[in-house]
Design a protein around this motif. Structure first.
Motif, short mmCIF file in Angstrom:
data_model
loop_
_atom_site.label_atom_id
_atom_site.label_comp_id
_atom_site.label_asym_id
_atom_site.label_seq_id
_atom_site.Cartn_x
_atom_site.Cartn_y
_atom_site.Cartn_z
N UNK A 157 3.46 0.46 -1.42
CA UNK A 157 4.84 0.60 -1.90
C UNK A 157 5.61 1.65 -1.09
N UNK A 158 5.49 1.57 0.24
CA UNK A 158 6.18 2.46 1.18
C UNK A 158 5.79 3.92 1.04
N UNK A 159 4.58 4.15 0.47
CA UNK A 159 4.04 5.50 0.37
C UNK A 159 2.70 5.55 1.09
N UNK A 160 2.42 6.70 1.71
CA UNK A 160 1.20 6.91 2.47
C UNK A 160 0.29 7.87 1.70
N UNK A 171 -6.12 20.48 -0.26
CA UNK A 171 -5.76 20.84 -1.63
C UNK A 171 -5.66 19.61 -2.52
N UNK A 172 -6.20 18.50 -2.05
CA UNK A 172 -6.13 17.26 -2.80
C UNK A 172 -5.21 16.26 -2.13
N UNK A 173 -5.11 15.10 -2.73
CA UNK A 173 -4.34 14.02 -2.12
C UNK A 173 -3.12 13.68 -2.96
N UNK A 174 -2.15 13.04 -2.32
CA UNK A 174 -0.96 12.57 -3.01
C UNK A 174 -0.33 11.44 -2.21
N UNK A 175 0.47 10.65 -2.89
CA UNK A 175 1.18 9.54 -2.26
C UNK A 175 2.57 10.06 -1.85
N UNK A 176 2.86 10.01 -0.56
CA UNK A 176 4.10 10.56 -0.02
C UNK A 176 4.93 9.41 0.58
N UNK A 177 6.22 9.38 0.22
CA UNK A 177 7.09 8.36 0.79
C UNK A 177 7.13 8.51 2.30
N UNK A 178 6.92 7.39 2.99
CA UNK A 178 6.87 7.42 4.44
C UNK A 178 8.14 8.01 5.03
N UNK A 179 9.29 7.67 4.45
CA UNK A 179 10.56 8.15 5.01
C UNK A 179 10.73 9.67 4.87
#
Length: 140
Positions: A17-20, A112-120
């Protein structure tokens, strides 16, 4: 005179969904930047085994599929050392793992852990060279 080192790392690319899927670095040359889950090989470990282990260590996911292997590099200055960072990327599919917190024996986790970041929203100011190369790949 600067010290020269070579570092080989294996990293997973997961976009939804456009997140990395990113990790938040807390040490090393990419401190306070987003990076891909991944890292160094251990002795007698295949690239795929490294990929699976590193993703499990740095996120709450396990790798279920991998494809599209490619290799890039960059040179990174870290204090008095120049690191030739060679990075192997795999596109990955993942699943949530119930008990995916791996204890690191004699290792330091630099995440520090992971997260979903918007590519833009990923850019030169907040991303590792690995992510910047991926963004270049996506643009092309």
């Amino acid at each position: 005179m600067a010290i020269y080192k070579t570092h080989l790392g294996v990293y997973g690319v997961c976009i939804r969904e456009k997140k990395l899927l990113c990790i938040n670095k807390n040490s090393g040359p990419y401190k306070n930047r987003y990076d891909l889950p991944g890292g160094s090989q251990k002795e007698f470990e295949s690239l795929i085994d490294t990929l699976k282990r590193e993703v499990a260590e740095e996120t709450i996911f396990s790798v279920t599929q991998y494809s599209n292997v490619r290799c890039y590099d960059s040179f990174v200055q870290c204090e008095d050392t120049i690191v030739h960072h060679i990075f192997v990327l795999y596109n990955i599919d993942i699943k949530l793992e119930e008990n995916n917190h791996l204890e690191l024996a004699d290792e330091k986790n630099d995440s520090l852990g992971s997260s979903w970041i918007e590519i833009k929203s990923l850019n030169l100011d907040n991303s590792s060279p690995i992510i910047l190369k991926l963004l270049e790949e996506i643009e092309n």
